[in-house]
Design a protein around this motif. Sequence first.
Motif, PDB file in Angstrom:
ATOM      1  N   THR A  39       0.939  -1.805  -0.352  1.00 20.37           N
ATOM      2  CA  THR A  39       0.215  -0.070   0.310  1.00 20.37           C
ATOM      3  C   THR A  39       0.451   1.132  -0.052  1.00 20.37           C
ATOM      4  O   THR A  39       0.500   2.385  -0.532  1.00 20.37           O
ATOM      5  CB  THR A  39      -1.018   0.376   1.379  1.00 20.37           C
ATOM      6  N   GLU A  40       1.984   1.889   0.879  1.00 23.60           N
ATOM      7  CA  GLU A  40       2.968   2.333   1.023  1.00 23.60           C
ATOM      8  C   GLU A  40       3.536   2.975  -0.495  1.00 23.60           C
ATOM      9  O   GLU A  40       3.327   3.836  -1.110  1.00 23.60           O
ATOM     10  CB  GLU A  40       3.417   2.417   1.520  1.00 23.60           C
ATOM     11  N   GLU A  41       3.820   1.385  -1.136  1.00 23.72           N
ATOM     12  CA  GLU A  41       4.347   1.716  -2.638  1.00 23.72           C
ATOM     13  C   GLU A  41       4.032   1.868  -3.568  1.00 23.72           C
ATOM     14  O   GLU A  41       4.287   3.142  -4.340  1.00 23.72           O
ATOM     15  CB  GLU A  41       5.428   0.624  -2.611  1.00 23.72           C
ATOM     16  N   VAL A  42       2.276   1.722  -3.598  1.00 24.78           N
ATOM     17  CA  VAL A  42       1.641   2.172  -4.758  1.00 24.78           C
ATOM     18  C   VAL A  42       0.889   3.363  -4.068  1.00 24.78           C
ATOM     19  O   VAL A  42       0.497   3.945  -5.229  1.00 24.78           O
ATOM     20  CB  VAL A  42       0.551   1.363  -4.130  1.00 24.78           C
ATOM     21  N   ASP A  43       0.933   4.124  -3.043  1.00 26.41           N
ATOM     22  CA  ASP A  43       0.996   4.729  -2.766  1.00 26.41           C
ATOM     23  C   ASP A  43       2.123   6.141  -3.362  1.00 26.41           C
ATOM     24  O   ASP A  43       1.900   7.264  -3.691  1.00 26.41           O
ATOM     25  CB  ASP A  43       1.117   5.899  -1.079  1.00 26.41           C
ATOM     26  N   THR A  44       3.502   5.716  -3.532  1.00 23.00           N
ATOM     27  CA  THR A  44       4.422   6.121  -3.967  1.00 23.00           C
ATOM     28  C   THR A  44       4.002   6.795  -5.022  1.00 23.00           C
ATOM     29  O   THR A  44       4.559   7.216  -5.905  1.00 23.00           O
ATOM     30  CB  THR A  44       5.927   5.696  -3.397  1.00 23.00           C
ATOM     31  N   LEU A  45       3.594   5.495  -5.703  1.00 19.71           N
ATOM     32  CA  LEU A  45       4.228   5.787  -7.240  1.00 19.71           C
ATOM     33  C   LEU A  45       2.276   6.096  -7.151  1.00 19.71           C
ATOM     34  O   LEU A  45       2.876   7.107  -8.693  1.00 19.71           O
ATOM     35  CB  LEU A  45       3.912   3.941  -7.784  1.00 19.71           C
ATOM     36  N   ARG A  46       1.075   5.917  -6.887  1.00 17.09           N
ATOM     37  CA  ARG A  46       0.365   7.025  -7.519  1.00 17.09           C
ATOM     38  C   ARG A  46       0.824   9.025  -7.301  1.00 17.09           C
ATOM     39  O   ARG A  46       0.420   9.656  -8.321  1.00 17.09           O
ATOM     40  CB  ARG A  46      -0.753   6.658  -6.510  1.00 17.09           C
ATOM     41  N   LYS A  47       1.191   8.911  -6.030  1.00 15.56           N
ATOM     42  CA  LYS A  47       1.736  10.562  -5.823  1.00 15.56           C
ATOM     43  C   LYS A  47       2.459  10.435  -7.074  1.00 15.56           C
ATOM     44  O   LYS A  47       2.853  12.296  -7.532  1.00 15.56           O
ATOM     45  CB  LYS A  47       2.566  10.373  -4.502  1.00 15.56           C
ATOM     46  N   LEU A  48       3.503  10.085  -7.300  1.00 13.91           N
ATOM     47  CA  LEU A  48       4.565  10.293  -9.036  1.00 13.91           C
ATOM     48  C   LEU A  48       3.831   9.986 -10.033  1.00 13.91           C
ATOM     49  O   LEU A  48       3.783  11.510 -11.034  1.00 13.91           O
ATOM     50  CB  LEU A  48       5.225   9.067  -8.881  1.00 13.91           C
ATOM     51  N   VAL A  49       2.998   9.739 -10.096  1.00 14.53           N
ATOM     52  CA  VAL A  49       1.696   9.576 -11.638  1.00 14.53           C
ATOM     53  C   VAL A  49       1.567  10.946 -11.707  1.00 14.53           C
ATOM     54  O   VAL A  49       1.481  11.447 -12.175  1.00 14.53           O
ATOM     55  CB  VAL A  49       1.331   8.441 -10.985  1.00 14.53           C
ATOM     56  N   ARG A  50       0.353  11.708 -10.205  1.00  9.47           N
ATOM     57  CA  ARG A  50       0.146  12.911 -10.292  1.00  9.47           C
ATOM     58  C   ARG A  50       0.475  14.093 -10.144  1.00  9.47           C
ATOM     59  O   ARG A  50       0.231  15.211 -10.746  1.00  9.47           O
ATOM     60  CB  ARG A  50      -0.734  12.713  -8.406  1.00  9.47           C
ATOM     61  N   GLU A  51       2.440  14.126  -9.816  1.00 11.48           N
ATOM     62  CA  GLU A  51       3.074  15.362 -10.164  1.00 11.48           C
ATOM     63  C   GLU A  51       3.519  15.204 -11.213  1.00 11.48           C
ATOM     64  O   GLU A  51       3.207  16.360 -11.766  1.00 11.48           O
ATOM     65  CB  GLU A  51       3.926  14.931  -9.335  1.00 11.48           C
ATOM     66  N   PHE A  52       3.592  14.266 -11.584  1.00 13.65           N
ATOM     67  CA  PHE A  52       4.091  14.141 -13.033  1.00 13.65           C
ATOM     68  C   PHE A  52       2.555  14.843 -14.427  1.00 13.65           C
ATOM     69  O   PHE A  52       2.678  15.059 -14.892  1.00 13.65           O
ATOM     70  CB  PHE A  52       4.256  12.766 -14.022  1.00 13.65           C
ATOM     71  N   SER A  53       1.442  14.265 -13.829  1.00 19.36           N
ATOM     72  CA  SER A  53       0.345  14.785 -13.930  1.00 19.36           C
ATOM     73  C   SER A  53       0.023  15.644 -14.001  1.00 19.36           C
ATOM     74  O   SER A  53       0.124  16.666 -15.157  1.00 19.36           O
ATOM     75  CB  SER A  53      -0.989  13.619 -14.106  1.00 19.36           C
ATOM     76  N   GLU A  54       0.297  16.517 -13.030  1.00 16.27           N
ATOM     77  CA  GLU A  54      -0.171  17.788 -13.252  1.00 16.27           C
ATOM     78  C   GLU A  54       1.075  18.479 -14.249  1.00 16.27           C
ATOM     79  O   GLU A  54      -0.215  19.734 -14.626  1.00 16.27           O
ATOM     80  CB  GLU A  54       0.245  18.308 -11.113  1.00 16.27           C
ATOM     81  N   PHE A  55       2.133  18.385 -14.212  1.00 13.32           N
ATOM     82  CA  PHE A  55       2.893  19.027 -14.694  1.00 13.32           C
ATOM     83  C   PHE A  55       2.792  19.197 -16.300  1.00 13.32           C
ATOM     84  O   PHE A  55       3.076  19.903 -16.926  1.00 13.32           O
ATOM     85  CB  PHE A  55       4.620  18.214 -13.977  1.00 13.32           C
ATOM     86  N   ALA A  56       2.801  18.213 -16.680  1.00 14.81           N
ATOM     87  CA  ALA A  56       2.028  17.945 -18.033  1.00 14.81           C
ATOM     88  C   ALA A  56       1.047  18.945 -18.244  1.00 14.81           C
ATOM     89  O   ALA A  56       0.665  19.191 -19.446  1.00 14.81           O
ATOM     90  CB  ALA A  56       2.077  16.617 -18.489  1.00 14.81           C
ATOM     91  N   ARG A  57      -0.115  18.835 -17.403  1.00 19.46           N
ATOM     92  CA  ARG A  57      -1.650  19.710 -17.767  1.00 19.46           C
ATOM     93  C   ARG A  57      -1.656  20.752 -17.238  1.00 19.46           C
ATOM     94  O   ARG A  57      -2.487  21.478 -16.462  1.00 19.46           O
ATOM     95  CB  ARG A  57      -2.836  18.455 -17.245  1.00 19.46           C
ATOM     96  N   LEU A  58      -0.355  21.497 -17.034  1.00 26.21           N
ATOM     97  CA  LEU A  58      -0.400  22.477 -15.874  1.00 26.21           C
ATOM     98  C   LEU A  58      -1.398  23.667 -16.898  1.00 26.21           C
ATOM     99  O   LEU A  58      -1.749  23.864 -17.560  1.00 26.21           O
ATOM    100  CB  LEU A  58       1.247  23.302 -15.822  1.00 26.21           C
ATOM    101  N   PRO A  59      -2.439  24.803 -15.909  1.00 23.57           N
ATOM    102  CA  PRO A  59      -3.470  24.992 -16.928  1.00 23.57           C
ATOM    103  C   PRO A  59      -2.632  26.541 -16.983  1.00 23.57           C
ATOM    104  O   PRO A  59      -1.426  27.306 -16.808  1.00 23.57           O
ATOM    105  CB  PRO A  59      -4.306  25.679 -15.509  1.00 23.57           C
ATOM    106  N   SER A  60      -3.275  26.893 -18.533  1.00 30.71           N
ATOM    107  CA  SER A  60      -2.535  28.291 -18.678  1.00 30.71           C
ATOM    108  C   SER A  60      -3.380  29.243 -17.442  1.00 30.71           C
ATOM    109  O   SER A  60      -4.106  29.595 -16.911  1.00 30.71           O
ATOM    110  CB  SER A  60      -3.160  29.082 -19.257  1.00 30.71           C
ATOM    111  N   ALA A  61      -2.440  30.942 -17.326  1.00 31.62           N
ATOM    112  CA  ALA A  61      -3.045  31.920 -16.062  1.00 31.62           C
ATOM    113  C   ALA A  61      -3.850  31.792 -17.014  1.00 31.62           C
ATOM    114  O   ALA A  61      -3.700  32.401 -17.884  1.00 31.62           O
ATOM    115  CB  ALA A  61      -1.447  32.624 -15.541  1.00 31.62           C
ATOM    116  N   SER A  62      -5.215  32.623 -15.528  1.00 26.64           N
ATOM    117  CA  SER A  62      -5.800  33.478 -15.971  1.00 26.64           C
ATOM    118  C   SER A  62      -5.919  34.852 -14.399  1.00 26.64           C
ATOM    119  O   SER A  62      -5.766  35.060 -14.031  1.00 26.64           O
ATOM    120  CB  SER A  62      -7.560  33.194 -15.579  1.00 26.64           C
TER     121      SER A  62
END
Length: 536
Positions: free
Chosen positions: A334-357
């Motif tokens: 569970t702990e390692e899966v959470d680490t993988l989820r965190k990694l995937v979430r950060e990569f996803s946020e970096f790739a889909r960073l919204p444009s500034a308004s």
Amino acid sequence: MRMSRFAVKIYAVLLIMGAAPLIASAVLLSEVLTFNKNLQDEAVETLDDVSHFHRAWATSEADRVSLIGANLSLSPELRLPIATNEERIQQALERELGRYGVLVRAVLYDEGAELMAVGDQGERGLEGLKLRTRRWRVGQTVQPNPPDSSGRVLELTFGIDMSLSDRYEDLGQRRQLHRGLSALEGEKDGSLSEVYTKFYYIMLVLVVVLTVGFALLITTPLSRRLGRLTAATERVAKGELGFSIPVQGKDELSQLTKQFNEMVEELGEARKAVTYLERMSAWQEVARRLAHEIKNPLTPLLLAVQQLDKTFDKYYDRPERYRQIVTEVVEIVTEEVDTLRKLVREFSEFARLPSASPEPREVWEFVTQTLRSNPQFYEMAKINEIEGPVVTARLDPLLMRRVLVNIVQNAIEAAVEAGNAPIIEVSLEVVGENARIRVVDNGTGLPAEGADRVFDPYFTTKAEGTGLGLAIVRKIVIDHGGDIRLLDRTDGTKGVEARIEVPAIPLDQVKETLERKREAEEALMTPSSDEETDEP
């Protein structure tokens, strides 16, 4: 159409080439006329001086003869009777003639009698002289040339060199001639100047017209072609490479245009190659980083599964113990899966960073609100807030709040890693046309190696970091038209100073924005005519 600098230079060169000889000839002609007039005046003055000298010399000679005649007319010998003293009187006259070289003849008249004495020149010597005669009444001190010849009269003849007299008359004629010419020049000087001035004005206008005409013929095509090259260069500087310039003519400029098109084409091909290599390098870096980040949690997962497999036979008769091992393995997984989820979430946020308004916000108010909305900061560290000037900037509240939270969180973690009680200083200042938010910590400072890579994606000095936090932060700040820098503290204390700079809004624009916002709010609060209802 604005005239190019190249065309202006061509106009100037042609105008100078055409007008310079004209102006030089005008100046030269003016100098020649002035010199000629001055020469005429000097000639007249010189002739006047010579004439005056000659007149003065002739006058002095006549005065000298007058003085000689006056003295001689008073001589006692000339009063003696001629009949008895003719020889003596003759000797006296000859003596006087010999004494004064200016005298050529002396005659004494007395009631029909005549005594004459001739000087050494003789009759032949008188040919080169211009003779003049003066008479005196003997025994009387009166003016020469008495009105009548009664009584005894002395007549003296003196001569003036005829060549000097002729020269004097010639000088007089020349003087009159030069004086007339000088007067004529003076009368015509004004008219000649007007004629020359009109002539040169006409020629100057003609030169200007011809210069402009030739310049237009020469520079218009060249300026047009150079303008296309200049515009194309600006387009290339902005990154546009998918175009070419039409090649006209067969001169050097056409060759330059052709080479420019070839250069642009080569740059386009080079850009495609570089873009492809950069894209491949980025994908390789992403793959490498993902492989590294995924490999770390996979190892504990594999070990945990292997442990379940090895302990099954050992504890199959003791399910309680095996259940305990299974629970431990599930926790690890569970702990390692959470680490993988965190990694995937950060990569996803970096790739889909919204444009500034962004929207106008008072900067210090925004900073304090962000800090107050994160009370954990005040529990983890001592936050010193140094209020700055009132300044407004365009900020996206969601994204800039993320920037400020990330920077403050990193500052607290840096101080903890350095073993210090976190003391964070947050301040605001205006630098030029920018608003600068400063976050200063008391950590270990920037790393000795890699300080220039702290904003690169996937670069981190933390054991559990992904290296995307500061990359996202800088991307957000740049989208706001600003930038962020990390510097070592300059006050002698260990730590890092983060400087977040965004463009400030001028005061007049702030007032205009607030006025429009107020009008919009008033419009929303005022009911429309359709919403009004009549009273019963």
